[in-house]
Design a protein around this motif. Structure first.
Motif, mmCIF file in Angstrom:
data_model
loop_
_atom_site.group_PDB
_atom_site.id
_atom_site.type_symbol
_atom_site.label_atom_id
_atom_site.label_comp_id
_atom_site.label_asym_id
_atom_site.label_seq_id
_atom_site.Cartn_x
_atom_site.Cartn_y
_atom_site.Cartn_z
ATOM 1 N N SER A 32 0.877 -1.197 -0.120
ATOM 2 C CA SER A 32 -0.021 -0.131 -0.253
ATOM 3 C C SER A 32 0.798 1.089 -0.078
ATOM 4 N N VAL A 33 0.674 2.226 -0.868
ATOM 5 C CA VAL A 33 1.396 3.475 -0.953
ATOM 6 C C VAL A 33 0.450 4.520 -0.900
ATOM 7 N N THR A 34 0.597 5.677 -0.031
ATOM 8 C CA THR A 34 -0.159 6.751 0.033
ATOM 9 C C THR A 34 0.608 8.034 -0.098
ATOM 10 N N GLN A 35 0.206 8.812 -1.114
ATOM 11 C CA GLN A 35 0.865 10.041 -1.491
ATOM 12 C C GLN A 35 0.057 11.282 -1.513
ATOM 13 N N THR A 36 0.258 12.594 -0.865
ATOM 14 C CA THR A 36 -0.479 13.396 -0.893
ATOM 15 C C THR A 36 -0.288 14.341 -1.748
ATOM 16 N N GLY A 37 0.844 15.249 -1.993
ATOM 17 C CA GLY A 37 1.023 16.546 -2.870
ATOM 18 C C GLY A 37 2.195 16.600 -3.515
ATOM 19 N N ASN A 38 1.985 17.152 -4.671
ATOM 20 C CA ASN A 38 3.309 17.722 -5.546
ATOM 21 C C ASN A 38 3.720 16.543 -6.532
ATOM 22 N N ARG A 39 5.065 16.265 -6.798
ATOM 23 C CA ARG A 39 5.463 15.364 -7.985
ATOM 24 C C ARG A 39 5.277 13.915 -7.843
ATOM 25 N N ASN A 40 4.162 13.584 -7.439
ATOM 26 C CA ASN A 40 3.866 12.096 -7.053
ATOM 27 C C ASN A 40 4.263 11.294 -8.197
ATOM 28 N N ASN A 41 4.589 10.023 -7.819
ATOM 29 C CA ASN A 41 4.970 8.917 -8.769
ATOM 30 C C ASN A 41 5.090 7.521 -7.766
ATOM 31 N N ALA A 42 4.549 6.530 -8.361
ATOM 32 C CA ALA A 42 4.417 5.333 -7.397
ATOM 33 C C ALA A 42 4.523 4.117 -8.488
ATOM 34 N N SER A 43 5.162 3.325 -8.086
ATOM 35 C CA SER A 43 5.123 2.020 -8.978
ATOM 36 C C SER A 43 5.586 0.652 -7.943
ATOM 37 N N ILE A 44 4.572 -0.067 -8.380
ATOM 38 C CA ILE A 44 4.742 -1.363 -7.648
ATOM 39 C C ILE A 44 4.699 -2.557 -8.212
ATOM 40 N N GLU A 45 5.568 -3.655 -8.123
ATOM 41 C CA GLU A 45 5.521 -4.834 -8.717
ATOM 42 C C GLU A 45 5.469 -5.950 -7.833
ATOM 43 N N GLN A 46 4.606 -6.755 -8.149
ATOM 44 C CA GLN A 46 4.298 -8.204 -7.520
ATOM 45 C C GLN A 46 4.683 -9.519 -8.110
ATOM 46 N N LEU A 47 5.079 -10.308 -7.565
ATOM 47 C CA LEU A 47 5.321 -11.683 -8.110
ATOM 48 C C LEU A 47 4.911 -12.657 -7.094
ATOM 49 N N GLY A 48 4.304 -13.667 -7.552
ATOM 50 C CA GLY A 48 3.466 -14.859 -6.695
ATOM 51 C C GLY A 48 2.031 -14.861 -6.823
ATOM 52 N N GLN A 49 1.389 -15.360 -5.849
ATOM 53 C CA GLN A 49 -0.087 -15.579 -5.713
ATOM 54 C C GLN A 49 -0.478 -14.938 -4.443
ATOM 55 N N ALA A 50 -1.757 -14.496 -4.739
ATOM 56 C CA ALA A 50 -2.771 -13.503 -3.997
ATOM 57 C C ALA A 50 -2.288 -12.245 -3.755
ATOM 58 N N ASN A 51 -1.693 -11.618 -4.843
ATOM 59 C CA ASN A 51 -1.044 -10.232 -4.811
ATOM 60 C C ASN A 51 -2.249 -9.204 -4.544
ATOM 61 N N ASP A 52 -2.101 -8.044 -3.783
ATOM 62 C CA ASP A 52 -2.835 -7.008 -3.486
ATOM 63 C C ASP A 52 -2.070 -5.839 -3.552
ATOM 64 N N ALA A 53 -2.373 -4.836 -4.473
ATOM 65 C CA ALA A 53 -1.459 -3.614 -4.423
ATOM 66 C C ALA A 53 -2.652 -2.387 -4.438
ATOM 67 N N ASP A 54 -2.227 -1.429 -3.591
ATOM 68 C CA ASP A 54 -3.136 -0.205 -3.613
ATOM 69 C C ASP A 54 -2.164 1.181 -3.615
ATOM 70 N N ILE A 55 -2.653 2.152 -4.352
ATOM 71 C CA ILE A 55 -1.931 3.349 -4.546
ATOM 72 C C ILE A 55 -3.012 4.245 -4.410
ATOM 73 N N ALA A 56 -2.775 5.322 -3.574
ATOM 74 C CA ALA A 56 -3.662 6.575 -3.365
ATOM 75 C C ALA A 56 -2.741 7.809 -3.512
ATOM 76 N N GLN A 57 -2.990 8.649 -4.548
ATOM 77 C CA GLN A 57 -2.258 9.772 -4.712
ATOM 78 C C GLN A 57 -3.287 10.881 -4.617
ATOM 79 N N SER A 58 -2.940 12.155 -4.185
ATOM 80 C CA SER A 58 -3.863 13.169 -4.182
ATOM 81 C C SER A 58 -3.887 14.399 -5.078
ATOM 82 N N GLY A 59 -2.879 15.061 -5.207
ATOM 83 C CA GLY A 59 -2.479 16.089 -5.674
ATOM 84 C C GLY A 59 -1.249 16.223 -6.657
ATOM 85 N N ASP A 60 -1.145 17.208 -7.805
ATOM 86 C CA ASP A 60 -0.233 17.265 -8.731
ATOM 87 C C ASP A 60 0.259 16.194 -9.737
ATOM 88 N N ASP A 61 1.444 16.188 -9.960
ATOM 89 C CA ASP A 61 1.814 15.328 -11.287
ATOM 90 C C ASP A 61 1.665 13.984 -11.056
#
Length: 318
Positions: A32-61
């Motif tokens: 899980s990744v949470t970002q709030t402001g400005n030059r946001n960028n997020a990348s998640i890579e998962q390998l396996g079984q039963a993967n779960d990924a969340d990204i929350a970004q709020s403002g800007d790029d």
């Protein structure tokens, strides 16, 4: 006509019901990744079984990318869950998943939205479902969803500005396809293509501005249904076999509509009410040879109420 209007309502309800993913970030591989402001960028890579990924970004790029791959054997079902939420500025979201039982959802609210979701399976068992939902509210919206094998669903709801939505699903076995697109205002376009011997259904509901819509479905229990209410409407449905029905109801401005079904249990409806109406329905198999080659239980209904009406119907039977 009443039956198809009911089906439009049913598709809307199904879209609302299906666009919910709960129990976030609780799988074997959870991130899980949470970002709030400005030059946001997020990348998640998962390998396996039963993967779960969340990204929350709020403002800007904003930009977010998630890739999930399954490593379990082909006959073991394992789920990938992927969720991205972006609120404002230069949004982009890409989610790519591999394996079985995938779910993905991207929610974008404002500015230069784009969302792309690709889920693959290539029909190795068990391949029970792919689902994907996108919801975008305003500005330069685009949404593309591409799904490959078995029980596909897709959605896409866009509200305002330069909308475009494309959904392609290919499936064999376990009841694949379904798809809805709803777009409410501005430069709408919608394209849906579903292929394979599965229980197709589509949707497409657009309300205002430069509407266009296309549905193309290949085989088995096709339906169709498109409704556009105002401005530069056009609509096309092309279904090529099995238990076809179609639809298309357009209310105002530069309407045009076309349905072509080649062949099986055809039925077609086109209703247009005001302005530049044209409608064409062709049912039957093009370039067919031999007695019985074009048989289908064709039936047709075109209703146009006001302005520059024209209609062309051709139904081919031996």
């Amino acid at each position: 006509m009443k039956k198809l209007t009911f089906l439009v309502g049913a598709l809307l309800m199904a879209g609302v019901a299906s666009a919910q993913i709960t129990d976030r970030a609780e799988a074997d591989n959870a991130s899980s990744v949470t970002q709030t402001g400005n030059r946001n960028n997020a990348s998640i890579e998962q390998l396996g079984q039963a993967n779960d990924a969340d990204i929350a970004q709020s403002g800007d790029d904003n930009r977010a990318t998630q890739t999930q791959r399954q490593t379990t054997p082909a006959f073991v079902a394992a789920s990938n869950l992927s969720y991205i939420e972006q609120v404002g500025s230069r949004n982009t979201a890409t989610q790519s998943q591999d394996g079985d039982a995938n779910f993905a959802e991207a929610i974008q609210t404002g500015n230069d939205n784009v969302a792309t979701q690709t889920q693959k399976n290539t029909t190795l068992p068990p391949a029970f479902f792919n689902e994907a939902y996108v919801q975008q509210a305003g500005n330069r919206n685009t949404a593309v969803q591409d799904q490959d094998g078995d029980g596909n669903v897709a959605s896409t709801l866009q509200e305002g500005n330069d909308n475009r939505a494309t959904q392609t699903q290919r499936s064999v076995a376990f009841f694949g396809s379904t798809a809805f697109i709803e777009q409410f205002g501005n430069r709408n376009q919608a394209t849906q293509t579903q292929e394979g011997n599965v229980s197709n259904l589509a949707g497409t509901f657009q309300t205002g501005d430069d509407n266009r819509a296309t549905v193309s479905q290949n085989g088995f229990a096709n339906l169709g249904v498109q409704e556009q209410i105002g401005n530069r409407n056009r609509a096309t449905i092309d279904q090529r076999g099995s238990l076809n029905t179609a639809g298309q109801f357009q209310t105002g401005n530069d309407n045009s509509a076309s349905i072509s079904q080649n062949t099986d249990e055809n039925y077609a409806v086109q209703t247009q009410q005001g302005n530049g109406n044209v409608a064409e329905t062709i049912q039957g198999q093009t370039n067919a040879v031999g007695v019985g080659a074009t048989t289908g239980l064709q039936w047709n209904e075109i209703t146009q109420t006001g302005n520059n009406n024209a209609a062309h119907v051709r139904q081919d039977r031996p």
